[in-house]
Each structure stands twice: as C-alpha cells, then as structure tokens.
Design a protein around this motif. Structure first.
Motif, PDB file in Angstrom:
ATOM      1  N   ARG A 152     -79.008 -31.885  -1.580  1.00 27.20           N
ATOM      2  CA  ARG A 152     -78.955 -32.024  -0.123  1.00 27.20           C
ATOM      3  C   ARG A 152     -78.050 -33.203   0.210  1.00 27.20           C
ATOM      4  N   CYS A 153     -77.039 -32.981   1.067  1.00 23.90           N
ATOM      5  CA  CYS A 153     -75.971 -33.951   1.294  1.00 23.90           C
ATOM      6  C   CYS A 153     -75.810 -34.242   2.784  1.00 23.90           C
ATOM      7  N   GLU A 154     -74.903 -35.154   3.063  1.00 20.27           N
ATOM      8  CA  GLU A 154     -74.427 -35.352   4.428  1.00 20.27           C
ATOM      9  C   GLU A 154     -73.008 -34.808   4.596  1.00 20.27           C
ATOM     10  N   ALA A 155     -72.334 -34.548   3.487  1.00 19.50           N
ATOM     11  CA  ALA A 155     -71.001 -33.934   3.504  1.00 19.50           C
ATOM     12  C   ALA A 155     -70.745 -33.318   2.138  1.00 19.50           C
ATOM     13  N   ILE A 156     -69.923 -32.285   2.117  1.00 22.10           N
ATOM     14  CA  ILE A 156     -69.527 -31.640   0.862  1.00 22.10           C
ATOM     15  C   ILE A 156     -68.009 -31.677   0.760  1.00 22.10           C
ATOM     16  N   ALA A 157     -67.509 -32.033  -0.413  1.00 20.58           N
ATOM     17  CA  ALA A 157     -66.075 -31.994  -0.695  1.00 20.58           C
ATOM     18  C   ALA A 157     -65.804 -30.837  -1.645  1.00 20.58           C
ATOM     19  N   GLY A 158     -65.030 -29.871  -1.199  1.00 17.84           N
ATOM     20  CA  GLY A 158     -64.665 -28.726  -2.022  1.00 17.84           C
ATOM     21  C   GLY A 158     -63.405 -29.035  -2.813  1.00 17.84           C
ATOM     22  N   CYS A 159     -63.579 -29.451  -4.063  1.00 18.55           N
ATOM     23  CA  CYS A 159     -62.459 -29.812  -4.943  1.00 18.55           C
ATOM     24  C   CYS A 159     -62.421 -28.875  -6.144  1.00 18.55           C
ATOM     25  N   ASP A 160     -62.823 -27.622  -5.930  1.00 15.79           N
ATOM     26  CA  ASP A 160     -63.030 -26.683  -7.026  1.00 15.79           C
ATOM     27  C   ASP A 160     -61.916 -25.662  -7.180  1.00 15.79           C
ATOM     28  N   GLY A 161     -60.739 -25.955  -6.658  1.00 11.92           N
ATOM     29  CA  GLY A 161     -59.576 -25.141  -6.963  1.00 11.92           C
ATOM     30  C   GLY A 161     -59.461 -23.862  -6.153  1.00 11.92           C
ATOM     31  N   PHE A 162     -58.382 -23.154  -6.408  1.00 12.03           N
ATOM     32  CA  PHE A 162     -58.046 -21.950  -5.640  1.00 12.03           C
ATOM     33  C   PHE A 162     -59.126 -20.877  -5.765  1.00 12.03           C
ATOM     34  N   HIS A 163     -59.726 -20.750  -6.957  1.00  6.23           N
ATOM     35  CA  HIS A 163     -60.696 -19.684  -7.209  1.00  6.23           C
ATOM     36  C   HIS A 163     -62.133 -20.165  -7.062  1.00  6.23           C
ATOM     37  N   GLY A 164     -62.344 -21.356  -6.524  1.00  6.25           N
ATOM     38  CA  GLY A 164     -63.688 -21.889  -6.398  1.00  6.25           C
ATOM     39  C   GLY A 164     -64.477 -21.279  -5.251  1.00  6.25           C
ATOM     40  N   VAL A 165     -65.707 -21.775  -5.081  1.00  6.88           N
ATOM     41  CA  VAL A 165     -66.602 -21.217  -4.057  1.00  6.88           C
ATOM     42  C   VAL A 165     -66.442 -21.909  -2.709  1.00  6.88           C
ATOM     43  N   SER A 166     -65.765 -23.040  -2.655  1.00  3.84           N
ATOM     44  CA  SER A 166     -65.768 -23.835  -1.424  1.00  3.84           C
ATOM     45  C   SER A 166     -65.038 -23.154  -0.277  1.00  3.84           C
ATOM     46  N   ARG A 167     -63.778 -22.749  -0.492  1.00  4.88           N
ATOM     47  CA  ARG A 167     -63.022 -22.138   0.601  1.00  4.88           C
ATOM     48  C   ARG A 167     -63.673 -20.845   1.087  1.00  4.88           C
ATOM     49  N   PRO A 168     -64.161 -19.960   0.197  1.00  3.90           N
ATOM     50  CA  PRO A 168     -64.831 -18.747   0.685  1.00  3.90           C
ATOM     51  C   PRO A 168     -66.139 -19.027   1.429  1.00  3.90           C
ATOM     52  N   SER A 169     -66.637 -20.255   1.378  1.00  2.00           N
ATOM     53  CA  SER A 169     -67.853 -20.597   2.121  1.00  2.00           C
ATOM     54  C   SER A 169     -67.568 -20.848   3.594  1.00  2.00           C
ATOM     55  N   ILE A 170     -66.300 -20.885   3.961  1.00  2.00           N
ATOM     56  CA  ILE A 170     -65.903 -21.038   5.362  1.00  2.00           C
ATOM     57  C   ILE A 170     -65.665 -19.651   5.947  1.00  2.00           C
ATOM     58  N   PRO A 171     -66.194 -19.359   7.130  1.00  2.00           N
ATOM     59  CA  PRO A 171     -65.941 -18.036   7.724  1.00  2.00           C
ATOM     60  C   PRO A 171     -64.447 -17.747   7.844  1.00  2.00           C
ATOM     61  N   GLU A 172     -64.062 -16.521   7.509  1.00  2.00           N
ATOM     62  CA  GLU A 172     -62.643 -16.149   7.542  1.00  2.00           C
ATOM     63  C   GLU A 172     -62.025 -16.386   8.915  1.00  2.00           C
ATOM     64  N   ARG A 173     -62.801 -16.164   9.957  1.00  2.00           N
ATOM     65  CA  ARG A 173     -62.269 -16.334  11.311  1.00  2.00           C
ATOM     66  C   ARG A 173     -61.883 -17.778  11.612  1.00  2.00           C
ATOM     67  N   ALA A 174     -62.411 -18.720  10.824  1.00  2.00           N
ATOM     68  CA  ALA A 174     -62.164 -20.141  11.087  1.00  2.00           C
ATOM     69  C   ALA A 174     -60.906 -20.653  10.392  1.00  2.00           C
ATOM     70  N   LEU A 175     -60.300 -19.835   9.538  1.00  2.00           N
ATOM     71  CA  LEU A 175     -59.148 -20.270   8.748  1.00  2.00           C
ATOM     72  C   LEU A 175     -57.919 -19.422   9.055  1.00  2.00           C
ATOM     73  N   THR A 176     -56.770 -20.069   9.016  1.00  2.00           N
ATOM     74  CA  THR A 176     -55.484 -19.375   9.048  1.00  2.00           C
ATOM     75  C   THR A 176     -54.805 -19.595   7.705  1.00  2.00           C
ATOM     76  N   THR A 177     -54.358 -18.511   7.098  1.00  2.00           N
ATOM     77  CA  THR A 177     -53.748 -18.581   5.764  1.00  2.00           C
ATOM     78  C   THR A 177     -52.240 -18.373   5.855  1.00  2.00           C
ATOM     79  N   PHE A 178     -51.502 -19.220   5.153  1.00  2.00           N
ATOM     80  CA  PHE A 178     -50.047 -19.104   5.035  1.00  2.00           C
ATOM     81  C   PHE A 178     -49.746 -18.936   3.548  1.00  2.00           C
ATOM     82  N   GLU A 179     -48.961 -17.912   3.201  1.00  2.00           N
ATOM     83  CA  GLU A 179     -48.799 -17.599   1.779  1.00  2.00           C
ATOM     84  C   GLU A 179     -47.433 -16.992   1.505  1.00  2.00           C
ATOM     85  N   ARG A 180     -46.904 -17.323   0.336  1.00  2.00           N
ATOM     86  CA  ARG A 180     -45.663 -16.689  -0.127  1.00  2.00           C
ATOM     87  C   ARG A 180     -45.757 -16.503  -1.640  1.00  2.00           C
ATOM     88  N   HIS A 181     -45.450 -15.280  -2.101  1.00  2.00           N
ATOM     89  CA  HIS A 181     -45.425 -14.993  -3.532  1.00  2.00           C
ATOM     90  C   HIS A 181     -43.956 -14.918  -3.976  1.00  2.00           C
TER      91      HIS A 181
END
Length: 394
Positions: A152-181
């Motif tokens: 139980r925390c007061e803040a969480i830092a998601g430092c778990d990389g591209f494939h980690g669980v942190s970013r997917p824990s944010i609702p998709e509607r709250a994020l804008t993605t910019f990408e180039r392959h």
C-alpha cells in the motif's frame, strides 16, 4: 500488507536510481522486480552514458566503479565514403560520454541498496496495480516464496519497461500513443576481442549500417543492420564477421579484430511515446513511457533523466505537501523525451539504408553526412545532443 511511501515496479536503472534518490531525500520506497538479481546484473544492454548521467551517479555516491572502469570517449567517428570523419565531442562541447555497461550500473546501485538496507524484492510475479487514481494506490504480487503480498503506497512509479504492467494499468482513453516502426533491425553481438578502434564508429554503407562499440578493453560490442524478419539462426558467426568486415572497411586498410561471439540477438527498431506519462498517483518512467531507436544512445539516459525529475516531484508531494512538481512531471519530462526522439530519428535516418529509398534519397543521406562532417555548426549540434543536454535545459 505493507505500507511504504512509493512503490517502484522494476529494478532497472530507472527504478534503482529513483529508489536511491528518494532515500537520499528521506522518502521511503520499495522496489519490486520480476526477474532474479543475477539476471538483471548480467543482462547486457546500453553502454553509453551521457555526461549528465555520469555526473548524477557520481553526485549520489554510486560512481566509484564507473570512475575506475568506465571508458571516457572524447569523440566518435562517422564512417562513410570509405573513411572516418571524427566528431570531436569534447572540442565542440567541453563534455564527453563514458562507456560503462548498464548492467554495471545496476550492480553498483544494488550494492548501494544493500549497504543502506533499502528493500528490493526480486523474483516477484502476478504484479497488479490498483486504485492508481486515488491517493492510496496498491500493488499486489506474489513474492519469490509464492506468498501473496500487497504493497500500500502513496504513489507508484512504473519503471518496468515497454512490456511491463504499469502502462496497461492506465485506461486507454487517458493516453495518446505516438509510434513509428523502422524497416530494419539491429543484429548485435558481444565478442571477446579487444576493440579495433579507440572510439565508437557509426558506419553508413550501401550494404547497411554497422556500429563498432565496446564494453571493456577486452570486450567489443558490434551491430549490423538486418531485415527485421531475419531469424538469428540465419546469421552464423562467420557470416556476421564477413558482413562487419565489409561494412567497416576503409580505404586505408582498416581490419576488424575478430574473436569468440559471446552473445547474439536481433532487435527491431521503433520510436514510441505515450502522453501523458502519469495518471493519478501512477508515474511512468523510462521504457514504460517511451522507446527510442538505439542509434542515438539515449534509452538509459532518458530513463535516468525521468527519475531525477520524478524523485524531486515525489519529495515535494509527499514530504513538503507541494503537488505542483508532481502535476508537471509529464510535461517536464516530455520536453527532453521529444528532443531525444528527434535526435535518435535523425541519426537513424542519416545512417541506415532504407530498402524503400531510391537513388535520390541515398544521395540526400550522403549529402547530410558530408555536411555534418565538414560543418562545425552541424557537428556541434550532433555533439551537443550526443553527450547529453543538461537536465534542466533540454
């Protein structure tokens, strides 16, 4: 259930630097890492440290081994037209870079945590983030002994990389993605042989890009541009060395030193950014929020820049009761992130052979390379970005 001020997911350079910075500021934190300690201490990743990164590690007291074993580089070579064109990093900027492997930085930071008794839990699984939009977020997980735990925390830092669980824990509607392959990948090898040149060589060749780097006076790191669909088995050692010799050849007879290949892998190349880098009390840092193609040597350095800002923001929020720096965290970081994205794209576009580029495009690449090598202003711009812009001035 355990209480702490900050839960940090991921024990790469970002998570470990953040944890240590918070400790120095009197803010309690716990680091959770899915892999074993031996795995992350041996995993070979980035090796170029910008000067601001070096200075930060030195300032917080974890730079002694880096000072002893790191290899300062005062220039780099752009190799094209069969010749080297040296960019004098120090002469143009007064600064340099240091070659010191990411895994060595991780070892130094883990040792510093051990010395101070700072908690890191390795080998955790089933990590999930809860209530990140409130002021008491939680991290549930299974520890290395198979016991269900909750932090139980007061803040969480998601430092778990591209494939980690942190970013997917944010609702998709709250994020804008910019990408180039990119239509190419890097085949990287680690070879037990002394480096063939005293500095890094970035090569533009009609057969594709190549990079000569190093990790120590005895270990060389080398990269080849390959097709992203190539299986690594299609690149036996003899083929790799033959291709490297051809691409790195010069008119004055340069010969690459060969040796036993210790590691070989193929990695695709992409650019990726999410905005914002925060949601409620969840803050993303490093590869969880952004990816750069490795040509600019920015990935690890960007992650460390992120958490330097984040540590100050969390101290202000949790100790001083000032929410403003935390609210501005994403905007503060993204200014530097987009500068690094542009520089990495620029280096990638200038040096690689794009299979879709026609003869006109290839002439433009050579024109850019020749201009960069001959113009002090163009060389200075490359050097300033390569050695690392000041943390506050990106």
């Amino acid at each position: 259930m355990t209480d702490t001020r900050v839960g940090i997911v991921g024990a790469g350079p970002a998570g470990l630097v953040l944890s240590y910075l918070l400790h120095l500021q009197g803010v309690e934190a716990v680091v959770l890492e899915a892999r074993s300690r031996s795995h992350i201490e041996q995993r070979v990743r980035a090796g170029v440290c910008e000067q601001p990164t070096v200075e930060l590690l030195r300032e917080i007291g974890v730079g002694a081994r880096m000072e002893a074993l790191g290899m300062p580089h005062h220039g780099l070579s752009l190799r094209f037209d069969g010749a080297d064109h040296r960019i004098d990093l120090t002469g143009l900027t007064g600064r340099c870079i240091t070659v010191y492997g990411q895994q060595e930085i991780v070892k130094d930071l883990i040792a510093a945590h051990e010395e101070k008794g700072l908690p890191i839990e390795f080998g955790v699984s089933d990590v999930a983030l809860h209530d990140v939009d409130g002021d008491r977020p939680r991290v549930s997980y299974t520890d290395a002994d198979g016991h269900a735990r909750e932090l139980r925390c007061e803040a969480i830092a998601g430092c778990d990389g591209f494939h980690g669980v942190s970013r997917p824990s944010i609702p998709e509607r709250a994020l804008t993605t910019f990408e180039r392959h990119y239509p190419f990948a890097w085949l990287g090898i680690l070879a037990r042989t002394p480096p063939s040149h005293s500095e890094l060589i970035y090569t533009h060749h009609e057969r594709g890009f190549a990079l000569h780097s190093m990790r120590s006076p005895e270990i060389t790191r080398l990269y080849l541009q390959v097709d992203p669909d190539d299986p690594v088995d299609d690149w036996p050692d003899d083929r790799v060395w033959s291709e490297l010799q051809q691409r790195l050849a010069t008119g004055d007879g340069f010969r690459l030193r060969e040796g036993p290949v210790l590691e070989k892998s193929i990695a695709p190349m992409r650019s990726f950014v999410v905005e914002p880098m925060q949601y409620g009390r969840l803050f993303l840092a490093g590869d969880a929020a952004h990816i750069v193609p490795p040509t600019g040597a920015k990935g690890m350095n960007l992650a460390i820049a992120d958490v330097r800002h984040l540590a100050r923001a969390l101290k202000a929020l949790l100790r001083d009761g000032d929410p403003a720096p935390a609210a501005a965290y994403s905007d503060t970081c993204l200014s530097r992130v987009w500068r690094a994205e542009h520089f990495s794209w620029y280096m990638t576009s200038m040096l690689h052979t794009d299979p879709a580029t026609d003869a006109f495009g290839r002439r433009l690449q050579l024109s850019q390379l020749r201009y960069t090598a001959s113009s002090r202003s163009a060389a200075t711009s490359l050097a300033e970005n390569y050695v690392g812009l000041p943390f506050e001035g990106a």
